[in-house]
Design a protein around this motif. Structure first.
Motif, mmCIF file in Angstrom:
data_model
loop_
_atom_site.group_PDB
_atom_site.id
_atom_site.type_symbol
_atom_site.label_atom_id
_atom_site.label_comp_id
_atom_site.label_asym_id
_atom_site.label_seq_id
_atom_site.Cartn_x
_atom_site.Cartn_y
_atom_site.Cartn_z
ATOM 1 N N CYS A 40 0.837 -1.206 0.000
ATOM 2 C CA CYS A 40 0.000 0.000 0.000
ATOM 3 C C CYS A 40 0.871 1.256 0.000
ATOM 4 O O CYS A 40 1.792 1.378 0.805
ATOM 5 C CB CYS A 40 -0.906 -0.009 1.230
ATOM 6 S SG CYS A 40 -1.896 1.493 1.364
ATOM 7 N N CYS A 45 -3.356 6.511 -0.692
ATOM 8 C CA CYS A 45 -4.510 5.975 0.042
ATOM 9 C C CYS A 45 -5.353 7.107 0.649
ATOM 10 O O CYS A 45 -4.812 8.018 1.262
ATOM 11 C CB CYS A 45 -4.018 5.052 1.155
ATOM 12 S SG CYS A 45 -5.324 4.461 2.234
ATOM 13 N N ASN A 46 -6.675 7.012 0.435
ATOM 14 C CA ASN A 46 -7.554 8.036 1.016
ATOM 15 C C ASN A 46 -8.352 7.507 2.214
ATOM 16 O O ASN A 46 -9.277 8.160 2.695
ATOM 17 C CB ASN A 46 -8.499 8.606 -0.045
ATOM 18 C CG ASN A 46 -9.517 7.588 -0.527
ATOM 19 O OD1 ASN A 46 -9.466 6.427 -0.120
ATOM 20 N ND2 ASN A 46 -10.431 7.996 -1.380
ATOM 21 N N CYS A 48 -10.466 4.959 2.444
ATOM 22 C CA CYS A 48 -11.871 4.571 2.202
ATOM 23 C C CYS A 48 -12.182 3.218 2.847
ATOM 24 O O CYS A 48 -13.335 2.887 3.072
ATOM 25 C CB CYS A 48 -12.158 4.522 0.711
ATOM 26 S SG CYS A 48 -11.332 3.152 -0.154
ATOM 27 N N PHE A 49 -11.152 2.397 3.095
ATOM 28 C CA PHE A 49 -11.258 1.074 3.735
ATOM 29 C C PHE A 49 -12.016 0.036 2.913
ATOM 30 O O PHE A 49 -12.483 -0.960 3.449
ATOM 31 C CB PHE A 49 -11.858 1.178 5.143
ATOM 32 C CG PHE A 49 -11.008 2.001 6.066
ATOM 33 C CD1 PHE A 49 -9.667 1.740 6.225
ATOM 34 C CD2 PHE A 49 -11.554 3.072 6.757
ATOM 35 C CE1 PHE A 49 -8.870 2.519 7.057
ATOM 36 C CE2 PHE A 49 -10.778 3.860 7.588
ATOM 37 C CZ PHE A 49 -9.431 3.578 7.748
ATOM 38 N N CYS A 51 -10.608 -1.897 0.712
ATOM 39 C CA CYS A 51 -9.755 -3.096 0.715
ATOM 40 C C CYS A 51 -9.967 -3.881 2.007
ATOM 41 O O CYS A 51 -10.026 -5.108 2.010
ATOM 42 C CB CYS A 51 -8.296 -2.701 0.535
ATOM 43 S SG CYS A 51 -7.707 -1.521 1.759
ATOM 44 N N CYS A 84 -9.224 -1.295 -5.047
ATOM 45 C CA CYS A 84 -8.780 0.051 -4.660
ATOM 46 C C CYS A 84 -8.973 1.039 -5.805
ATOM 47 O O CYS A 84 -8.381 0.904 -6.868
ATOM 48 C CB CYS A 84 -7.312 0.030 -4.236
ATOM 49 S SG CYS A 84 -6.717 1.676 -3.797
ATOM 50 N N LYS A 86 -8.120 4.158 -5.795
ATOM 51 C CA LYS A 86 -7.052 5.169 -5.841
ATOM 52 C C LYS A 86 -5.739 4.589 -6.376
ATOM 53 O O LYS A 86 -4.718 5.277 -6.373
ATOM 54 C CB LYS A 86 -6.808 5.740 -4.432
ATOM 55 C CG LYS A 86 -8.007 6.417 -3.810
ATOM 56 C CD LYS A 86 -8.408 7.664 -4.546
ATOM 57 C CE LYS A 86 -7.442 8.783 -4.271
ATOM 58 N NZ LYS A 86 -7.827 10.030 -4.959
ATOM 59 N N ALA A 88 -3.832 2.691 -4.967
ATOM 60 C CA ALA A 88 -2.855 2.827 -3.885
ATOM 61 C C ALA A 88 -2.173 1.508 -3.553
ATOM 62 O O ALA A 88 -1.188 1.491 -2.830
ATOM 63 C CB ALA A 88 -3.549 3.382 -2.638
ATOM 64 N N ILE A 89 -2.708 0.403 -4.084
ATOM 65 C CA ILE A 89 -2.108 -0.910 -3.800
ATOM 66 C C ILE A 89 -1.553 -1.494 -5.090
ATOM 67 O O ILE A 89 -2.231 -1.509 -6.120
ATOM 68 C CB ILE A 89 -3.152 -1.871 -3.195
ATOM 69 C CG1 ILE A 89 -3.607 -1.352 -1.834
ATOM 70 C CG2 ILE A 89 -2.564 -3.280 -3.059
ATOM 71 C CD1 ILE A 89 -4.649 -2.212 -1.146
HETATM 72 S S1 SF4 Z 1 -9.011 0.669 -0.955
HETATM 73 FE FE1 SF4 Z 1 -7.170 1.855 -1.487
HETATM 74 S S2 SF4 Z 1 -7.639 3.945 -0.886
HETATM 75 FE FE2 SF4 Z 1 -9.117 2.635 0.145
HETATM 76 S S3 SF4 Z 1 -8.169 2.197 2.176
HETATM 77 FE FE3 SF4 Z 1 -7.560 0.540 0.770
HETATM 78 S S4 SF4 Z 1 -5.553 1.202 -0.046
HETATM 79 FE FE4 SF4 Z 1 -6.560 3.015 0.839
#
Ligand code: SF4
Ligand code: SF4
Length: 95
Positions: A40, A45-46, A48-49, A51, A84, A86, A88-89
């Motif tokens: 990650c 990462c914003n 949003c949770f 994931c 995800c 964004k 981010a992963i």
């Molecule tokens: S889905 Fe992406 S943006 Fe959202 S919490 Fe997980 S890593 Fe962060």
């Protein structure tokens, strides 16, 4: 030991457990079959949770406004990366 879970307790992301299944349903540490692992990027990462909610093994933990991944139990399926929004992963090859 499984906890008696009452769905009414979970009315927002703030009051669900810090990891959905961590140490409640997982029984053994990853035995080395994983070929890739999710990483990650906290800058992207914003929080949003998504994931955290979608990980089938419950090994993504809420950590402040972002997440951390328990590599002892992550099986490397890549669902977290696909969900995800964004980007981010990303998945990294295991060394
Ligand atoms: S889905 Fe992406 S943006 Fe959202 S919490 Fe997980 S890593 Fe962060
Ligand atoms: S790769 Fe799969 S098991 Fe590992 S953290 Fe992501 S969704 Fe969970």
């Amino acid at each position: 030991m499984l906890r008696d879970v009452n769905a009414k307790e979970f009315t927002s992301l703030k009051n669900i457990p810090f990891a959905p299944a961590y140490k409640h349903t997982l029984v053994s540490i990853n035995s080395g079959f994983r070929t890739e692992k999710p990483v990650c990027d906290r800058e992207k990462c914003n929080g949003c949770f998504l994931c955290y909610l979608y990980c089938p093994d419950g090994v993504i933990r809420k950590e402040g406004e972002s997440v951390s991944i328990d590599y002892d139990y992550c099986k490397g399926c890549g669902i977290c990366q696909k969900i995800c929004r964004k980007n981010a992963i990303h998945m990294e090859k295991e060394k």
